[in-house]
Design a protein around this motif. Structure first.
Motif, PDB file in Angstrom:
ATOM      1  N   ARG A  22      18.905  56.164  69.617  1.00 21.32           N
ATOM      2  CA  ARG A  22      18.703  55.311  70.783  1.00 21.32           C
ATOM      3  C   ARG A  22      17.806  54.118  70.465  1.00 21.32           C
ATOM      4  NH1 ARG A  22      19.837  57.584  75.797  1.00 21.32           N
ATOM      5  NH2 ARG A  22      18.101  56.438  76.737  1.00 21.32           N
ATOM      6  N   SER A  23      16.685  54.372  69.742  1.00 23.50           N
ATOM      7  CA  SER A  23      15.757  53.280  69.442  1.00 23.50           C
ATOM      8  C   SER A  23      14.809  53.654  68.315  1.00 23.50           C
ATOM      9  CB  SER A  23      14.935  52.908  70.684  1.00 23.50           C
ATOM     10  OG  SER A  23      14.143  54.003  71.113  1.00 23.50           O
ATOM     11  N   VAL A  24      14.329  52.614  67.642  1.00 23.41           N
ATOM     12  CA  VAL A  24      13.282  52.740  66.624  1.00 23.41           C
ATOM     13  C   VAL A  24      12.347  51.553  66.830  1.00 23.41           C
ATOM     14  CG1 VAL A  24      12.718  52.802  64.165  1.00 23.41           C
ATOM     15  CG2 VAL A  24      14.869  53.815  64.967  1.00 23.41           C
ATOM     16  N   PHE A  85      13.188  65.624  76.591  1.00 28.12           N
ATOM     17  CA  PHE A  85      13.724  65.483  77.932  1.00 28.12           C
ATOM     18  C   PHE A  85      15.095  66.151  77.957  1.00 28.12           C
ATOM     19  CE2 PHE A  85      10.808  61.958  77.351  1.00 28.12           C
ATOM     20  CZ  PHE A  85      10.097  61.937  78.535  1.00 28.12           C
ATOM     21  N   GLU A  86      15.677  66.223  79.103  1.00 31.55           N
ATOM     22  CA  GLU A  86      16.991  66.852  79.224  1.00 31.55           C
ATOM     23  C   GLU A  86      18.034  66.178  78.333  1.00 31.55           C
ATOM     24  OE1 GLU A  86      20.304  67.896  82.694  1.00 31.55           O
ATOM     25  OE2 GLU A  86      18.439  66.879  83.240  1.00 31.55           O
ATOM     26  N   HIS A  87      17.998  64.851  78.249  1.00 30.45           N
ATOM     27  CA  HIS A  87      19.024  64.111  77.525  1.00 30.45           C
ATOM     28  C   HIS A  87      18.519  63.343  76.303  1.00 30.45           C
ATOM     29  CE1 HIS A  87      21.742  65.050  80.770  1.00 30.45           C
ATOM     30  NE2 HIS A  87      20.854  64.587  81.628  1.00 30.45           N
ATOM     31  N   VAL A  88      17.209  63.267  76.142  1.00 34.68           N
ATOM     32  CA  VAL A  88      16.638  62.433  75.072  1.00 34.68           C
ATOM     33  C   VAL A  88      15.453  63.148  74.426  1.00 34.68           C
ATOM     34  CG1 VAL A  88      15.512  60.224  74.546  1.00 34.68           C
ATOM     35  CG2 VAL A  88      17.308  60.317  76.285  1.00 34.68           C
ATOM     36  N   ILE A  89      15.324  62.970  73.127  1.00 26.14           N
ATOM     37  CA  ILE A  89      14.148  63.445  72.403  1.00 26.14           C
ATOM     38  C   ILE A  89      13.399  62.227  71.887  1.00 26.14           C
ATOM     39  CG2 ILE A  89      13.314  64.728  70.397  1.00 26.14           C
ATOM     40  CD1 ILE A  89      15.809  66.518  70.749  1.00 26.14           C
ATOM     41  N   GLU A  90      12.131  62.132  72.261  1.00 28.07           N
ATOM     42  CA  GLU A  90      11.260  61.038  71.850  1.00 28.07           C
ATOM     43  C   GLU A  90      10.319  61.561  70.775  1.00 28.07           C
ATOM     44  OE1 GLU A  90      11.025  57.852  72.975  1.00 28.07           O
ATOM     45  OE2 GLU A  90      12.476  57.965  74.607  1.00 28.07           O
ATOM     46  N   MET A  91      10.267  60.886  69.641  1.00 22.43           N
ATOM     47  CA  MET A  91       9.356  61.246  68.557  1.00 22.43           C
ATOM     48  C   MET A  91       8.396  60.093  68.342  1.00 22.43           C
ATOM     49  SD  MET A  91      12.194  62.827  65.995  1.00 22.43           S
ATOM     50  CE  MET A  91      13.515  61.796  66.668  1.00 22.43           C
ATOM     51  N   ALA A 102       7.881  54.858  67.068  1.00 17.61           N
ATOM     52  CA  ALA A 102       8.516  55.656  68.111  1.00 17.61           C
ATOM     53  C   ALA A 102      10.019  55.650  67.875  1.00 17.61           C
ATOM     54  CB  ALA A 102       8.186  55.087  69.488  1.00 17.61           C
ATOM     55  N   VAL A 103      10.601  56.839  67.873  1.00 12.33           N
ATOM     56  CA  VAL A 103      12.036  56.993  67.651  1.00 12.33           C
ATOM     57  C   VAL A 103      12.597  57.833  68.790  1.00 12.33           C
ATOM     58  CG1 VAL A 103      13.812  57.938  66.127  1.00 12.33           C
ATOM     59  CG2 VAL A 103      11.751  56.909  65.143  1.00 12.33           C
ATOM     60  N   ALA A 104      13.705  57.393  69.351  1.00 13.48           N
ATOM     61  CA  ALA A 104      14.374  58.158  70.399  1.00 13.48           C
ATOM     62  C   ALA A 104      15.807  58.442  69.966  1.00 13.48           C
ATOM     63  CB  ALA A 104      14.374  57.378  71.715  1.00 13.48           C
ATOM     64  N   ILE A 105      16.227  59.685  70.184  1.00 15.58           N
ATOM     65  CA  ILE A 105      17.602  60.088  69.889  1.00 15.58           C
ATOM     66  C   ILE A 105      18.155  60.862  71.080  1.00 15.58           C
ATOM     67  CG2 ILE A 105      17.282  60.149  67.386  1.00 15.58           C
ATOM     68  CD1 ILE A 105      17.011  63.181  67.557  1.00 15.58           C
ATOM     69  N   ASP A 106      19.464  60.874  71.213  1.00 18.54           N
ATOM     70  CA  ASP A 106      20.094  61.700  72.221  1.00 18.54           C
ATOM     71  C   ASP A 106      19.797  63.159  71.901  1.00 18.54           C
ATOM     72  OD1 ASP A 106      21.241  59.477  73.488  1.00 18.54           O
ATOM     73  OD2 ASP A 106      23.048  59.596  72.256  1.00 18.54           O
TER      74      ASP A 106
END
Length: 129
Positions: A22-24, A85-91, A102-106
């Motif tokens: 999702r994002s970096v 989260f239910e739909h996203v994992i934030e690292m 910060a990295v976000a993935i489904d």
């Protein structure tokens, strides 16, 4: 933190998550580098909303020493905070006070990912002073 770490994280997660990145974002006390935001994710955020999300990651990195002191010394330094989260994992790979990536993935990306967080952690540790 060297700016190159975010491009390495992007490459790594693109390879490991099959389109579910999702994002970096790299942040420090003075600046932010948006390495990658998937188009559908970018459409969900205003500039102000994105800035608030990044500020939240920066704030978490400032609290890392508090988390470290809450646990026994054998835990070592805090390296990554993960929020599921239910739909996203934030690292949030905290490297220093107000510094990190910060990295976000489904969330679905983690179903078949064995060791993906550990491998990403190693990428960040190579850049740590």
């Amino acid at each position: 933190m060297a700016a190159g770490v975010t491009s390495r994280l992007r490459e790594f997660f693109e390879e490991q998550t099959d389109g579910e990145l999702r994002s970096v974002i790299r942040y420090d006390t003075d600046s932010v580098e948006v390495e990658y935001v998937r188009d559908d994710v970018a459409a969900q955020y205003s500039d102000d909303g994105l800035r608030k999300a990044i500020d939240e990651s920066r704030l978490d990195s400032l609290h890392a020493p508090l988390y470290e002191h809450a646990f026994s010394k054998d835990h070592g330094d805090l390296q990554c905070m993960i929020t599921c989260f239910e739909h996203v994992i934030e690292m949030n790979f905290a490297v220093g006070d107000g510094v990190g990536a910060a990295v976000a993935i489904d969330a679905d990306a983690m179903d078949d990912a064995h060791g993906v967080i550990s491998q990403a952690r190693n990428i960040v540790l190579e850049e740590r002073p």
